[in-house]
Design a protein around this motif. Structure first.
Motif, PDB file in Angstrom:
ATOM      1  N   ARG A  51      41.938  54.785  24.257  1.00 25.94           N
ATOM      2  CA  ARG A  51      42.706  55.481  25.274  1.00 25.94           C
ATOM      3  C   ARG A  51      44.105  54.901  25.352  1.00 25.94           C
ATOM      4  NH1 ARG A  51      39.369  53.554  30.696  1.00 25.94           N
ATOM      5  NH2 ARG A  51      39.972  51.336  30.648  1.00 25.94           N
ATOM      6  N   GLN A  52      45.019  55.737  25.823  1.00 23.47           N
ATOM      7  CA  GLN A  52      46.408  55.317  25.908  1.00 23.47           C
ATOM      8  C   GLN A  52      47.080  55.950  27.111  1.00 23.47           C
ATOM      9  OE1 GLN A  52      48.801  56.264  22.424  1.00 23.47           O
ATOM     10  NE2 GLN A  52      50.090  54.482  22.773  1.00 23.47           N
ATOM     11  N   VAL A  53      47.827  55.132  27.821  1.00 23.87           N
ATOM     12  CA  VAL A  53      48.664  55.620  28.918  1.00 23.87           C
ATOM     13  C   VAL A  53      50.111  55.422  28.504  1.00 23.87           C
ATOM     14  CG1 VAL A  53      46.941  55.169  30.683  1.00 23.87           C
ATOM     15  CG2 VAL A  53      48.611  53.405  30.121  1.00 23.87           C
ATOM     16  N   PRO A  54      51.024  56.210  29.045  1.00 22.21           N
ATOM     17  CA  PRO A  54      52.438  56.110  28.641  1.00 22.21           C
ATOM     18  C   PRO A  54      52.976  54.695  28.833  1.00 22.21           C
ATOM     19  CG  PRO A  54      52.090  58.107  29.897  1.00 22.21           C
ATOM     20  CD  PRO A  54      50.806  57.332  29.977  1.00 22.21           C
ATOM     21  N   GLY A  55      53.663  54.199  27.829  1.00 23.04           N
ATOM     22  CA  GLY A  55      54.279  52.881  27.910  1.00 23.04           C
ATOM     23  C   GLY A  55      53.362  51.726  27.569  1.00 23.04           C
ATOM     24  N   ARG A  94      38.023  56.515   1.211  1.00 21.66           N
ATOM     25  CA  ARG A  94      37.696  55.933   2.516  1.00 21.66           C
ATOM     26  C   ARG A  94      38.955  55.922   3.365  1.00 21.66           C
ATOM     27  NH1 ARG A  94      34.892  53.173  -1.336  1.00 21.66           N
ATOM     28  NH2 ARG A  94      32.630  53.082  -1.069  1.00 21.66           N
ATOM     29  N   GLY A  95      38.816  56.395   4.597  1.00 17.91           N
ATOM     30  CA  GLY A  95      39.988  56.434   5.452  1.00 17.91           C
ATOM     31  C   GLY A  95      39.631  56.353   6.916  1.00 17.91           C
ATOM     32  N   GLU A  96      40.648  56.163   7.723  1.00 20.03           N
ATOM     33  CA  GLU A  96      40.502  56.123   9.172  1.00 20.03           C
ATOM     34  C   GLU A  96      41.153  57.377   9.730  1.00 20.03           C
ATOM     35  OE1 GLU A  96      42.444  52.820  11.038  1.00 20.03           O
ATOM     36  OE2 GLU A  96      41.168  52.931  12.818  1.00 20.03           O
ATOM     37  N   TYR A  97      40.429  58.060  10.583  1.00 20.22           N
ATOM     38  CA  TYR A  97      40.878  59.344  11.099  1.00 20.22           C
ATOM     39  C   TYR A  97      40.910  59.319  12.622  1.00 20.22           C
ATOM     40  CZ  TYR A  97      39.988  60.921   6.364  1.00 20.22           C
ATOM     41  OH  TYR A  97      40.006  61.065   4.989  1.00 20.22           O
ATOM     42  N   TRP A  98      41.820  60.150  13.161  1.00 18.69           N
ATOM     43  CA  TRP A  98      41.996  60.250  14.606  1.00 18.69           C
ATOM     44  C   TRP A  98      41.869  61.708  15.058  1.00 18.69           C
ATOM     45  CZ3 TRP A  98      42.604  56.028  17.736  1.00 18.69           C
ATOM     46  CH2 TRP A  98      42.927  54.815  17.112  1.00 18.69           C
ATOM     47  N   GLY A  99      41.322  61.869  16.257  1.00 17.43           N
ATOM     48  CA  GLY A  99      41.342  63.172  16.887  1.00 17.43           C
ATOM     49  C   GLY A  99      42.698  63.437  17.520  1.00 17.43           C
ATOM     50  N   GLN A 100      42.855  64.621  18.082  1.00 19.56           N
ATOM     51  CA  GLN A 100      44.138  65.038  18.627  1.00 19.56           C
ATOM     52  C   GLN A 100      44.393  64.462  20.019  1.00 19.56           C
ATOM     53  OE1 GLN A 100      41.406  66.819  18.649  1.00 19.56           O
ATOM     54  NE2 GLN A 100      41.292  68.034  20.539  1.00 19.56           N
ATOM     55  N   GLY A 101      43.365  63.935  20.647  1.00 18.77           N
ATOM     56  CA  GLY A 101      43.502  63.380  21.990  1.00 18.77           C
ATOM     57  C   GLY A 101      43.113  64.386  23.051  1.00 18.77           C
ATOM     58  N   THR A 102      42.494  63.902  24.103  1.00 17.60           N
ATOM     59  CA  THR A 102      42.114  64.751  25.230  1.00 17.60           C
ATOM     60  C   THR A 102      42.457  64.010  26.526  1.00 17.60           C
ATOM     61  OG1 THR A 102      40.324  66.065  26.227  1.00 17.60           O
ATOM     62  CG2 THR A 102      39.710  63.934  25.304  1.00 17.60           C
ATOM     63  N   GLN A 103      43.069  64.720  27.450  1.00 13.86           N
ATOM     64  CA  GLN A 103      43.526  64.098  28.693  1.00 13.86           C
ATOM     65  C   GLN A 103      42.373  63.945  29.679  1.00 13.86           C
ATOM     66  OE1 GLN A 103      46.800  63.002  29.657  1.00 13.86           O
ATOM     67  NE2 GLN A 103      45.644  62.152  31.382  1.00 13.86           N
ATOM     68  N   VAL A 104      42.250  62.760  30.231  1.00  9.46           N
ATOM     69  CA  VAL A 104      41.310  62.487  31.316  1.00  9.46           C
ATOM     70  C   VAL A 104      42.145  62.024  32.510  1.00  9.46           C
ATOM     71  CG1 VAL A 104      39.464  60.994  32.152  1.00  9.46           C
ATOM     72  CG2 VAL A 104      39.370  61.932  29.834  1.00  9.46           C
ATOM     73  N   THR A 105      42.024  62.745  33.612  1.00 14.37           N
ATOM     74  CA  THR A 105      42.767  62.404  34.822  1.00 14.37           C
ATOM     75  C   THR A 105      41.778  62.216  35.968  1.00 14.37           C
ATOM     76  OG1 THR A 105      44.671  63.700  34.087  1.00 14.37           O
ATOM     77  CG2 THR A 105      44.575  63.095  36.420  1.00 14.37           C
ATOM     78  N   VAL A 106      41.856  61.056  36.606  1.00 20.09           N
ATOM     79  CA  VAL A 106      40.962  60.741  37.725  1.00 20.09           C
ATOM     80  C   VAL A 106      41.811  60.608  38.976  1.00 20.09           C
ATOM     81  CG1 VAL A 106      39.191  59.196  38.595  1.00 20.09           C
ATOM     82  CG2 VAL A 106      39.470  59.493  36.121  1.00 20.09           C
ATOM     83  N   PRO A 110      40.684  55.866  39.094  1.00 25.10           N
ATOM     84  CA  PRO A 110      42.039  56.288  38.716  1.00 25.10           C
ATOM     85  C   PRO A 110      42.611  55.513  37.535  1.00 25.10           C
ATOM     86  CG  PRO A 110      41.846  56.224  41.100  1.00 25.10           C
ATOM     87  CD  PRO A 110      40.566  55.643  40.552  1.00 25.10           C
ATOM     88  N   GLU A 111      42.234  54.261  37.394  1.00 21.29           N
ATOM     89  CA  GLU A 111      42.756  53.463  36.272  1.00 21.29           C
ATOM     90  C   GLU A 111      42.172  53.888  34.932  1.00 21.29           C
ATOM     91  OE1 GLU A 111      41.468  52.313  39.092  1.00 21.29           O
ATOM     92  OE2 GLU A 111      40.012  50.675  38.742  1.00 21.29           O
ATOM     93  N   ASP A 112      41.185  54.762  34.935  1.00 21.00           N
ATOM     94  CA  ASP A 112      40.649  55.316  33.689  1.00 21.00           C
ATOM     95  C   ASP A 112      41.494  56.492  33.186  1.00 21.00           C
ATOM     96  OD1 ASP A 112      37.418  54.825  35.114  1.00 21.00           O
ATOM     97  OD2 ASP A 112      38.356  53.596  33.544  1.00 21.00           O
TER      98      ASP A 112
END
Length: 123
Positions: free
Chosen positions: A38-42, A109-121, A87-89
């Motif tokens: 997970r990632q939050v801005p900054g 062999r590789g490492e793959y990422w999804g596009q990301g999905t927003q979770v807001t609490v 909320p901190e999640d």
């Protein structure tokens, strides 16, 4: 071409639950570790939970006892059940997988990422 497609994010009140799903598709030979970040801005992206092909799991301390990671190897899918959300999640959650895929001249062999999905609490 290997793809990871996520679903299940959204808005929930504190104390609520959400379930994230991530399905891998393509010329997949095998999937080793799958995980959720997970990632939050900054801030840097952080590992939330991971699971091996033999279902060994690992969690960041802040989610232990609240989140559960699981996978269905037959469906090439990983899940993240999130309970007692706070909320901190709040973050964008990304699926990650280390995949061996079939290529014309062998395997890759590789490492793959999804596009990301927003979770807001909300509090």
């Amino acid at each position: 071409q290997v793809q990871l497609v996520e679903s299940g994010g959204g808005l929930v009140q504190a104390g609520g639950s959400l379930r994230l799903s991530c399905a891998a598709s393509g010329s997949i030979v095998s999937i080793n570790v799958m995980g959720w970040y997970r990632q939050v801005p900054g801030k840097q992206r952080e590992l939330v939970a991971s699971i091996t092909a033999s279902h060994m799991t690992n969690y960041v301390d802040s989610v232990k006892g609240r989140f559960t990671i699981s996978r269905d190897n037959a469906k090439n899918t990983v899940y993240l059940q999130m309970n007692s959300l706070q909320p901190e999640d709040t973050a964008v959650y990304y699926c990650n997988a280390r995949i061996t895929s079939a290529q014309i001249l062998g395997v890759s062999r590789g490492e793959y990422w999804g596009q990301g999905t927003q979770v807001t609490v909300s509090s």
